[in-house]
Design a protein around this motif. Structure first.
Motif, mmCIF file in Angstrom:
data_model
loop_
_atom_site.group_PDB
_atom_site.id
_atom_site.type_symbol
_atom_site.label_atom_id
_atom_site.label_comp_id
_atom_site.label_asym_id
_atom_site.label_seq_id
_atom_site.Cartn_x
_atom_site.Cartn_y
_atom_site.Cartn_z
ATOM 1 N N ASN A 1 19.987 -2.460 -7.811
ATOM 2 C CA ASN A 1 20.636 -1.147 -8.307
ATOM 3 C C ASN A 1 20.352 -0.785 -9.619
ATOM 4 O O ASN A 1 20.410 0.467 -9.936
ATOM 5 N N SER A 2 20.308 -1.707 -10.493
ATOM 6 C CA SER A 2 20.110 -1.424 -11.865
ATOM 7 C C SER A 2 18.579 -1.242 -12.417
ATOM 8 O O SER A 2 18.486 -1.297 -13.752
ATOM 9 N N LEU A 3 17.642 -1.475 -11.381
ATOM 10 C CA LEU A 3 16.616 -0.922 -11.757
ATOM 11 C C LEU A 3 16.083 0.349 -12.350
ATOM 12 O O LEU A 3 16.615 1.349 -11.771
ATOM 13 N N PRO A 4 15.423 0.360 -13.490
ATOM 14 C CA PRO A 4 15.386 1.620 -14.276
ATOM 15 C C PRO A 4 14.504 2.730 -13.506
ATOM 16 O O PRO A 4 13.859 2.412 -12.741
ATOM 17 N N ALA A 5 15.066 3.918 -13.588
ATOM 18 C CA ALA A 5 14.545 5.071 -12.792
ATOM 19 C C ALA A 5 12.928 5.025 -12.672
ATOM 20 O O ALA A 5 12.331 5.131 -11.586
ATOM 21 N N ASP A 6 12.392 4.775 -13.931
ATOM 22 C CA ASP A 6 10.912 4.984 -14.073
ATOM 23 C C ASP A 6 10.212 3.713 -13.300
ATOM 24 O O ASP A 6 9.164 4.010 -12.630
ATOM 25 N N VAL A 7 10.792 2.762 -13.200
ATOM 26 C CA VAL A 7 10.114 1.619 -12.565
ATOM 27 C C VAL A 7 10.331 1.781 -11.067
ATOM 28 O O VAL A 7 9.509 1.382 -10.220
ATOM 29 N N LYS A 8 11.654 2.027 -10.724
ATOM 30 C CA LYS A 8 11.942 2.586 -9.279
ATOM 31 C C LYS A 8 11.117 3.408 -8.743
ATOM 32 O O LYS A 8 10.407 3.138 -7.651
ATOM 33 N N THR A 9 10.869 4.645 -9.404
ATOM 34 C CA THR A 9 9.712 5.693 -9.125
ATOM 35 C C THR A 9 8.439 5.009 -8.898
ATOM 36 O O THR A 9 7.664 5.361 -7.962
ATOM 37 N N TRP A 10 7.974 4.269 -9.926
ATOM 38 C CA TRP A 10 6.749 3.532 -9.737
ATOM 39 C C TRP A 10 6.277 2.825 -8.684
ATOM 40 O O TRP A 10 5.424 2.736 -8.022
ATOM 41 N N LEU A 11 7.441 2.042 -8.456
ATOM 42 C CA LEU A 11 7.507 0.998 -7.410
ATOM 43 C C LEU A 11 7.574 1.776 -5.993
ATOM 44 O O LEU A 11 6.766 1.355 -4.837
ATOM 45 N N GLY A 12 8.386 2.781 -5.880
ATOM 46 C CA GLY A 12 8.431 3.469 -4.515
ATOM 47 C C GLY A 12 9.454 2.887 -3.401
ATOM 48 O O GLY A 12 9.625 3.499 -2.666
ATOM 49 N N TRP A 13 9.847 1.733 -3.661
ATOM 50 C CA TRP A 13 10.782 1.059 -2.945
ATOM 51 C C TRP A 13 11.880 0.301 -3.751
ATOM 52 O O TRP A 13 11.476 0.034 -4.717
ATOM 53 N N PRO A 14 13.073 0.166 -2.927
ATOM 54 C CA PRO A 14 14.066 -0.917 -3.466
ATOM 55 C C PRO A 14 13.478 -2.442 -3.240
ATOM 56 O O PRO A 14 12.521 -2.499 -2.839
ATOM 57 N N LEU A 15 13.953 -3.157 -4.371
ATOM 58 C CA LEU A 15 13.531 -4.518 -4.189
ATOM 59 C C LEU A 15 13.518 -5.117 -2.917
ATOM 60 O O LEU A 15 12.430 -6.062 -2.588
ATOM 61 N N SER A 16 14.388 -4.677 -2.504
ATOM 62 C CA SER A 16 14.671 -5.485 -0.844
ATOM 63 C C SER A 16 13.458 -5.083 0.060
ATOM 64 O O SER A 16 13.029 -5.995 0.760
ATOM 65 N N GLU A 17 12.955 -4.155 -0.146
ATOM 66 C CA GLU A 17 11.613 -3.668 0.514
ATOM 67 C C GLU A 17 10.587 -4.436 0.241
ATOM 68 O O GLU A 17 9.702 -5.010 0.903
ATOM 69 N N VAL A 18 10.250 -4.454 -1.092
ATOM 70 C CA VAL A 18 9.237 -5.405 -1.857
ATOM 71 C C VAL A 18 9.129 -6.588 -1.113
ATOM 72 O O VAL A 18 8.062 -7.091 -0.838
ATOM 73 N N SER A 19 10.239 -7.301 -1.136
ATOM 74 C CA SER A 19 10.212 -8.700 -0.756
ATOM 75 C C SER A 19 9.702 -9.029 0.770
ATOM 76 O O SER A 19 9.354 -9.945 0.999
ATOM 77 N N LYS A 20 9.868 -7.701 1.713
ATOM 78 C CA LYS A 20 9.366 -7.787 2.878
ATOM 79 C C LYS A 20 7.821 -7.999 3.065
ATOM 80 O O LYS A 20 7.431 -9.009 3.810
ATOM 81 N N TRP A 21 7.148 -7.452 2.007
ATOM 82 C CA TRP A 21 5.627 -7.916 2.038
ATOM 83 C C TRP A 21 5.266 -9.021 1.129
ATOM 84 O O TRP A 21 3.979 -9.241 1.121
#
Lengths: 293, 298
Positions: free
Chosen positions: B257-277
């Protein structure tokens, strides 16, 4: 042993009117031992039709050996129907990729991610095993022994020797004899050449007196001048290999995708008219060629 | 206990210089036309690097049937592309002390550093970063926490208290460092990277991996920030799954939840989604460990 060349093209499948005689499918070689053991080397697009034929008699039991994971050697795997059918037993062998730190299963799973393919690797229903091979580690498939040797290509590439009932077959995968990185006037030139010669000798010893070799011959000697380091052999390198190892028969394969049937015939005639060829019989690999040993 | 800036500089001065050869390898390998001859010469002129390259190529990881006895031999045998990658990896993991008296668990340190390196590289790959540059993401991830090692090595008693404070008060390590020492490991890590004359964006990715407030974030900085948080997230989620640790679960959610906005935007998904791949991450890390085992240089 029966060897069936299912795909002889390099880089990309090229169906069309110019490739009818020699075929447009990428690399796949089917080997059937006298006892009926099924060994497949590489999963280029040629493996698709093979899979369809194998499906006529279930269950399918086979071993697939991958020389390296460039597209033209694996692109047919997602279309190899026996992988999808429960009850089939398929053992896949190949090298772990130490550059990208990936094993075969990872590479194939990535090839079948949703953005590339509608079915995921985890949904393949055959009994599949993935086996990372070490160089020189011989694998027994029924009556046959398959042994990998690392030979030069931009990624780690295994050449495979298949031996059964006294018959011996070798496929190079993609292979360019190593080049000296030094200039003749450089201090390191002689030492490097010694290492190259030593490496070539290892290959020569490995395939000494093999009955049939299928070898990468993507380029002519003229083309090679601008393709050095691209990882492919020439007629000259194949001839040199055959001479050094006293090979009975050698098939030139991995035809460049731009090569038409007419060009292949013309180049073959030119090569065969050269003087000082060894006693090896040379042929152009042709899709559907069946070699009986 | 707060340390002076001078002390910080003193610590950085005491760490061995990153060999010239490492700079040269990093510089050479960023060029697609990297000459095999030049690369071999750089490796050969550094005996430690040579030993490490040979040790890795001869390890079970490669599974070769002949013993490789020289750098030239390794190039003839496994090819220049492979040796290029091996050189980058072994060059960047060699300069660190292996043990410390502060109680910093070096195995966990390397595991986390590797996880961040591997995730950063996977993120780079996913974002379409060129193959040549992907190695830089791996290296940046591997080195992002390097400041911790320096603290543990040069001020072990103080750092032990920092580690305890973080543990007891359940606060992130970099906050405990800030509170007790006045500096955190990202700052001293960046100073080491400066001393080693690593590329500018690599230095700022180390400096920014806890703050992410720079005006213009490079993709590398964003990737390292995201990879670090993703690694922490995954570790906490694994803990929660293993023993039903509710605290770990809530911390993982906080991180996401506390991921900075610019990082979140760059990443494109929440961390929970990243973990899937990243499901094969453990496997990837196991393989990468072969490189780290070489860091003693023996």
């Amino acid at each position: 042993m029966i060897i069936n060349l299912r795909g002889v093209r390099g880089s990309i499948p090229v169906p069309g009117k110019d490739t009818i005689k020699y075929g447009g499918n990428t690399t796949c070689i089917e080997i059937t031992t006298d006892e009926g053991d099924k060994i497949i080397i590489d999963g280029g697009s040629g493996i698709r039709q093979l899979g369809n034929e194998l499906m006529k008699q279930l269950p399918v039991n086979c071993s697939i050996f991958i020389t390296h994971t460039h597209w033209d050697h694996i692109q047919g795997l997602p279309f190899f129907i026996p992988l999808f059918v429960p009850g089939n037993n398929i053992d896949i062998y190949g090298s772990f990729d130490p550059v990208y730190m990936k094993d075969l299963k990872t590479i194939l799973a990535q090839q079948m991610e949703y953005c590339y393919f509608p079915v995921r690797e985890s949904e393949l229903n055959a009994n599949i095993t993935y086996n990372n091979l070490k160089e020189g580690e011989a694998i027994q498939v029924g009556s046959a022994t398959v042994t990998p040797l690392l030979i030069n290509h931009p990624v780690l590439n295994f050449g495979y020797k298949v031996e059964s009932n006294g018959k011996r077959f070798f496929f190079t995968g993609d292979y360019e004899p190593p080049l000296n990185i030094y200039l003749p006037e450089d201090e390191g030139y002689i030492e490097y050449q010694r290492l190259i010669d030593q490496q070539k000798q290892i290959l020569t010893n490995f395939i000494q007196d093999v009955d049939v070799v299928v070898a990468d011959c993507q380029y002519t000697r003229e083309e090679y001048l601008t393709k050095k380091g691209w990882g492919h052999g020439t007629h000259d390198s194949c001839i040199e290999m055959a001479r050094a190892a006293n090979i009975g028969t050698l098939y030139f394969t991995h035809h460049d995708p731009t090569r038409t049937d007419q060009e292949l015939d013309r180049i073959y005639q030119e090569v065969m008219s050269r003087e000082d060829l060894p006693s090896t019989e040379f042929y152009i690999a042709k899709e559907g060629t069946i070699i009986e040993l | 206990m707060p340390i002076h800036h001078d002390q910080l500089i003193d610590m950085v001065d005491k760490i061995p210089t990153f060999q010239e050869s490492v700079h040269r390898i990093l510089a050479l390998t960023t060029s697609p036309d990297c000459s095999a001859k030049d690369l071999v010469q750089v490796i050969e002129h550094d005996p430690i690097l040579t030993i490490k390259v040979l040790k890795l190529v001869n390890s079970a990881y490669f599974g070769l049937s002949q013993e490789v006895t020289s750098v030239n031999h390794s190039v003839v045998y496994v090819g220049i592309n492979t040796i290029k990658n091996v050189a980058i990896s072994v060059a960047t993991t060699g300069a660190l002390p292996k043990t410390n008296k502060a109680g910093l668990n070096m195995n966990r340190f390397w595991e986390h550093s590797l996880a961040v390196g591997v995730i950063a590289k996977l993120l780079a790959e996913h974002k379409g970063v060129g193959k040549n540059e992907q190695a830089n993401y791996f290296v940046a991830g591997l080195l992002h926490d390097i400041g911790k090692v320096l603290f543990a090595h040069f001020i072990p008693a103080d750092y032990q208290q920092v580690l305890q404070k973080s543990e007891v008060e359940k606060i992130p390590l970099h906050l405990a460092e800030k509170q007790l020492l006045g500096f955190d490991h990202s700052e001293i890590g960046a100073m080491i990277a400066e001393k080693w004359q690593l590329p500018t964006d690599l230095i700022s990715s180390i400096r920014g991996h806890h703050t992410a407030v720079e005006q213009e974030q490079t993709p590398l900085s964003l990737a390292i920030y995201a990879a670090n948080q993703a690694a922490h997230y995954l570790e906490l989620m694994a803990q929660a799954a293993d023993n039903g640790d509710q605290y770990a679960l809530s911390r993982a959610t906080d991180i996401d939840n506390s991921l900075p906005a610019d990082v979140k935007t760059w990443l494109g998904w929440p961390l929970s989604e990243v973990s899937k791949w990243l499901s094969n991450l453990d496997e990837e890390i196991d393989k990468a460990l072969a490189f780290i085992d070489l860091s003693d240089g023996e």
